[in-house]
Design a protein around this motif. Structure first.
Motif, PDB file in Angstrom:
ATOM      1  N   VAL A 215       8.316  -2.019  16.387  1.00  0.00           N
ATOM      2  CA  VAL A 215       6.858  -2.364  17.065  1.00  0.00           C
ATOM      3  C   VAL A 215       6.028  -1.117  16.848  1.00  0.00           C
ATOM      4  CG1 VAL A 215       5.616  -2.806  19.105  1.00  0.00           C
ATOM      5  CG2 VAL A 215       7.808  -4.009  18.590  1.00  0.00           C
ATOM      6  N   LEU A 216       6.605   0.266  17.048  1.00  0.00           N
ATOM      7  CA  LEU A 216       5.770   1.206  16.772  1.00  0.00           C
ATOM      8  C   LEU A 216       5.239   1.630  15.326  1.00  0.00           C
ATOM      9  CD1 LEU A 216       4.543   4.073  18.053  1.00  0.00           C
ATOM     10  CD2 LEU A 216       6.653   5.040  17.685  1.00  0.00           C
ATOM     11  N   LEU A 217       6.450   1.184  14.454  1.00  0.00           N
ATOM     12  CA  LEU A 217       5.982   1.221  13.285  1.00  0.00           C
ATOM     13  C   LEU A 217       4.830   0.440  12.568  1.00  0.00           C
ATOM     14  CD1 LEU A 217       7.881   3.128  11.354  1.00  0.00           C
ATOM     15  CD2 LEU A 217       9.034   1.035  10.509  1.00  0.00           C
ATOM     16  N   GLN A 218       4.888  -0.912  13.342  1.00  0.00           N
ATOM     17  CA  GLN A 218       3.972  -1.809  12.922  1.00  0.00           C
ATOM     18  C   GLN A 218       2.560  -1.371  13.180  1.00  0.00           C
ATOM     19  OE1 GLN A 218       4.645  -5.663  14.478  1.00  0.00           O
ATOM     20  NE2 GLN A 218       5.074  -6.155  12.418  1.00  0.00           N
ATOM     21  N   ARG A 219       2.712  -0.585  14.381  1.00  0.00           N
ATOM     22  CA  ARG A 219       1.244  -0.359  14.922  1.00  0.00           C
ATOM     23  C   ARG A 219       0.781   1.060  14.399  1.00  0.00           C
ATOM     24  NH1 ARG A 219       2.520  -0.810  21.480  1.00  0.00           N
ATOM     25  NH2 ARG A 219       2.393  -3.277  21.354  1.00  0.00           N
ATOM     26  N   THR A 220       1.638   2.007  13.852  1.00  0.00           N
ATOM     27  CA  THR A 220       1.039   3.108  13.450  1.00  0.00           C
ATOM     28  C   THR A 220       0.561   2.901  12.197  1.00  0.00           C
ATOM     29  OG1 THR A 220       3.351   3.632  12.895  1.00  0.00           O
ATOM     30  CG2 THR A 220       2.277   4.950  14.841  1.00  0.00           C
ATOM     31  N   ASN A 221       1.141   2.008  11.476  1.00  0.00           N
ATOM     32  CA  ASN A 221       0.534   1.520  10.022  1.00  0.00           C
ATOM     33  C   ASN A 221       0.646   2.493   8.993  1.00  0.00           C
ATOM     34  OD1 ASN A 221      -0.155  -0.643   8.472  1.00  0.00           O
ATOM     35  ND2 ASN A 221      -2.248  -0.668   9.490  1.00  0.00           N
TER      36      ASN A 221
ATOM     37  N   TYR B 175      13.014  -6.136   3.732  1.00  0.00           N
ATOM     38  CA  TYR B 175      12.065  -6.786   2.954  1.00  0.00           C
ATOM     39  C   TYR B 175      10.988  -5.986   2.707  1.00  0.00           C
ATOM     40  CZ  TYR B 175       8.981 -10.349   1.073  1.00  0.00           C
ATOM     41  OH  TYR B 175       8.023 -10.653   0.205  1.00  0.00           O
ATOM     42  N   TYR B 176      10.140  -5.436   3.516  1.00  0.00           N
ATOM     43  CA  TYR B 176       9.229  -4.520   3.159  1.00  0.00           C
ATOM     44  C   TYR B 176       9.306  -3.328   2.581  1.00  0.00           C
ATOM     45  CZ  TYR B 176       6.448  -8.122   5.266  1.00  0.00           C
ATOM     46  OH  TYR B 176       5.826  -9.548   5.473  1.00  0.00           O
ATOM     47  N   TYR B 177      10.493  -2.706   2.968  1.00  0.00           N
ATOM     48  CA  TYR B 177      11.103  -1.298   2.543  1.00  0.00           C
ATOM     49  C   TYR B 177      11.323  -1.591   1.043  1.00  0.00           C
ATOM     50  CZ  TYR B 177      13.923   2.970   2.174  1.00  0.00           C
ATOM     51  OH  TYR B 177      14.252   4.227   2.047  1.00  0.00           O
ATOM     52  N   ILE B 178      12.165  -2.515   0.606  1.00  0.00           N
ATOM     53  CA  ILE B 178      12.764  -2.520  -0.631  1.00  0.00           C
ATOM     54  C   ILE B 178      11.358  -2.851  -1.768  1.00  0.00           C
ATOM     55  CG2 ILE B 178      13.884  -3.994  -2.279  1.00  0.00           C
ATOM     56  CD1 ILE B 178      16.210  -3.973  -0.061  1.00  0.00           C
ATOM     57  N   ARG B 179      10.385  -3.860  -1.087  1.00  0.00           N
ATOM     58  CA  ARG B 179       9.359  -4.088  -1.792  1.00  0.00           C
ATOM     59  C   ARG B 179       8.319  -2.944  -1.981  1.00  0.00           C
ATOM     60  NH1 ARG B 179       4.852  -8.515   0.024  1.00  0.00           N
ATOM     61  NH2 ARG B 179       4.095  -6.786   1.089  1.00  0.00           N
ATOM     62  N   SER B 180       8.105  -2.061  -0.962  1.00  0.00           N
ATOM     63  CA  SER B 180       7.481  -1.109  -1.237  1.00  0.00           C
ATOM     64  C   SER B 180       7.882   0.031  -2.254  1.00  0.00           C
ATOM     65  CB  SER B 180       7.151  -0.259  -0.002  1.00  0.00           C
ATOM     66  OG  SER B 180       8.204   0.511   0.514  1.00  0.00           O
ATOM     67  N   TRP B 181       9.132   0.198  -2.250  1.00  0.00           N
ATOM     68  CA  TRP B 181      10.029   0.946  -3.097  1.00  0.00           C
ATOM     69  C   TRP B 181      10.029   0.574  -4.388  1.00  0.00           C
ATOM     70  CZ3 TRP B 181      15.013   0.020  -5.433  1.00  0.00           C
ATOM     71  CH2 TRP B 181      15.572   1.015  -6.091  1.00  0.00           C
ATOM     72  N   LYS B 182      10.053  -0.921  -4.861  1.00  0.00           N
ATOM     73  CA  LYS B 182       9.955  -1.446  -6.131  1.00  0.00           C
ATOM     74  C   LYS B 182       8.813  -1.122  -6.512  1.00  0.00           C
ATOM     75  CE  LYS B 182      12.581  -5.375  -7.097  1.00  0.00           C
ATOM     76  NZ  LYS B 182      12.727  -6.932  -6.762  1.00  0.00           N
ATOM     77  N   ASN B 183       7.545  -1.303  -5.870  1.00  0.00           N
ATOM     78  CA  ASN B 183       6.273  -1.321  -6.292  1.00  0.00           C
ATOM     79  C   ASN B 183       5.653   0.183  -6.153  1.00  0.00           C
ATOM     80  OD1 ASN B 183       6.385  -3.898  -6.449  1.00  0.00           O
ATOM     81  ND2 ASN B 183       5.239  -4.418  -4.534  1.00  0.00           N
TER      82      ASN B 183
ATOM     83  N   GLU C  91       5.062   1.863  -3.811  1.00  0.00           N
ATOM     84  CA  GLU C  91       3.731   1.851  -2.895  1.00  0.00           C
ATOM     85  C   GLU C  91       4.333   2.707  -1.553  1.00  0.00           C
ATOM     86  OE1 GLU C  91       3.057  -2.037  -2.302  1.00  0.00           O
ATOM     87  OE2 GLU C  91       1.511  -2.143  -4.175  1.00  0.00           O
ATOM     88  N   LYS C  92       3.427   3.184  -0.844  1.00  0.00           N
ATOM     89  CA  LYS C  92       3.645   3.497   0.801  1.00  0.00           C
ATOM     90  C   LYS C  92       4.040   2.296   1.451  1.00  0.00           C
ATOM     91  CE  LYS C  92       1.847   7.066   3.782  1.00  0.00           C
ATOM     92  NZ  LYS C  92       2.938   8.045   3.891  1.00  0.00           N
ATOM     93  N   LEU C  93       5.174   2.738   2.364  1.00  0.00           N
ATOM     94  CA  LEU C  93       5.499   1.516   3.232  1.00  0.00           C
ATOM     95  C   LEU C  93       4.661   1.008   4.221  1.00  0.00           C
ATOM     96  CD1 LEU C  93       7.859  -0.570   4.307  1.00  0.00           C
ATOM     97  CD2 LEU C  93       8.773   1.508   5.370  1.00  0.00           C
ATOM     98  N   SER C  94       4.356  -0.157   4.574  1.00  0.00           N
ATOM     99  CA  SER C  94       3.349  -0.588   5.649  1.00  0.00           C
ATOM    100  C   SER C  94       3.890  -1.973   6.072  1.00  0.00           C
ATOM    101  CB  SER C  94       1.845  -0.526   5.392  1.00  0.00           C
ATOM    102  OG  SER C  94       1.533  -1.643   4.280  1.00  0.00           O
ATOM    103  N   LEU C  95       3.914  -2.120   7.293  1.00  0.00           N
ATOM    104  CA  LEU C  95       4.474  -3.426   7.717  1.00  0.00           C
ATOM    105  C   LEU C  95       3.058  -4.454   8.295  1.00  0.00           C
ATOM    106  CD1 LEU C  95       7.385  -2.463  10.019  1.00  0.00           C
ATOM    107  CD2 LEU C  95       7.597  -2.997   7.611  1.00  0.00           C
ATOM    108  N   PRO C  96       3.045  -5.527   7.849  1.00  0.00           N
ATOM    109  CA  PRO C  96       1.979  -6.350   8.309  1.00  0.00           C
ATOM    110  C   PRO C  96       1.818  -6.487   9.752  1.00  0.00           C
ATOM    111  CG  PRO C  96       3.733  -7.715   7.118  1.00  0.00           C
ATOM    112  CD  PRO C  96       4.127  -6.242   7.150  1.00  0.00           C
ATOM    113  N   ALA C  97       0.778  -6.598  10.113  1.00  0.00           N
ATOM    114  CA  ALA C  97       0.676  -6.664  11.780  1.00  0.00           C
ATOM    115  C   ALA C  97       1.138  -8.079  12.088  1.00  0.00           C
ATOM    116  CB  ALA C  97      -0.896  -6.384  12.011  1.00  0.00           C
TER     117      ALA C  97
END
Lengths: 215, 10
Positions: free
Chosen positions: A138-144, A199-207, A209-215
């Motif tokens: 939850v914190l991860l999603q918030r800090t963005n 899912y988001y970790y692997i996607r950001s790694w493949k692309n 990009e910096k990891l971010s979770l959708p709110a």
């Protein structure tokens, strides 16, 4: 001890080392949930009460002591270290302990293999571990704005759980009387909790990009 | 006894 179990434990150990190094090197615990760390401390204390009553192996004892010591070190830094404590995202880390602790405690009183203090607390630790990562997610999603090390820490924790499932399958196939339904079900629930993050970790790694979770 | 076996896990 099979390879999956050893790799699982080593991944768990590595996740904690990554977190310790990150906090110590950057003098910052930004993005780290104190609630999750304190839930893990409760998990380890309740589960490892048998440190005093039941010697399994030197490996087992050493690992338990490391997990307890490292978790309490992180908590100490986040609460009391004069530089680090200032960097704690107190206002964002608002998940309530009781939402996790009370249901797990009730469940462990109802669903356990033996109604003794040690066994209920052990079972409670199994249930609580399954959900202890939630405040961190939850914190991860918030800090963005997730730094790599925090992302890696959670990825390693999730990997450790996946390796434990392989360990159980291996043991089930090779040890005739090996069954532990409560642990298996909790462990599967715990692993499912990570799927979205993975899912988001692997996607950001493949692309790249910096990891971010959708709110 | 079954559950005791599992206690070797961390």
């Amino acid at each position: 001890m099979n390879l999956f179990r050893l790799l699982g434990d080593m991944t768990h150990l590595l996740s904690i080392i990554v977190l310790l190094l990150k906090i110590n090197a950057t003098r910052s615990c930004r993005g780290v949930s104190l609630k999750t760390q304190e839930l893990y401390a409760i998990v380890f204390v309740c589960r490892y009460l048998d440190l005093f009553t039941n010697f399994i192996s030197l490996y087992n004892t050493v690992m338990k002591v490391i997990f307890l010591g490292s978790t309490f070190t992180i908590i100490y830094w986040m609460r009391f270290h004069k530089v680090i404590r200032v960097t704690y995202d107190r206002d964002q880390d608002t998940f309530r302990y009781q939402f996790l602790i009370i249901p797990c405690l009730l469940l462990s009183l109802i669903l356990n293999s033996e109604f003794t203090v040690m066994e209920v607390l052990w079972t409670f630790s199994i249930y609580l571990e399954a959900v202890a990562i939630l405040p961190q997610l939850v914190l991860l999603q918030r800090t963005n704005n997730i730094d790599n090390l925090t992302g890696n820490y959670i990825f390693l924790l999730g990997s450790y759980r996946a390796l434990y499932i392989l360990n159980w399958i291996y043991r089930f196939l090779t040890e005739p009387n090996y069954r532990q339904y409560l642990v298996w079900i909790s462990g599967i629930v715990q692993t499912i909790v990570y799927i979205d993050f993975f899912y988001y970790y692997i996607r950001s790694w493949k692309n790249n990009e910096k990891l971010s979770l959708p709110a | 006894a079954e559950e005791a076996e599992a206690k070797d896990e961390l």
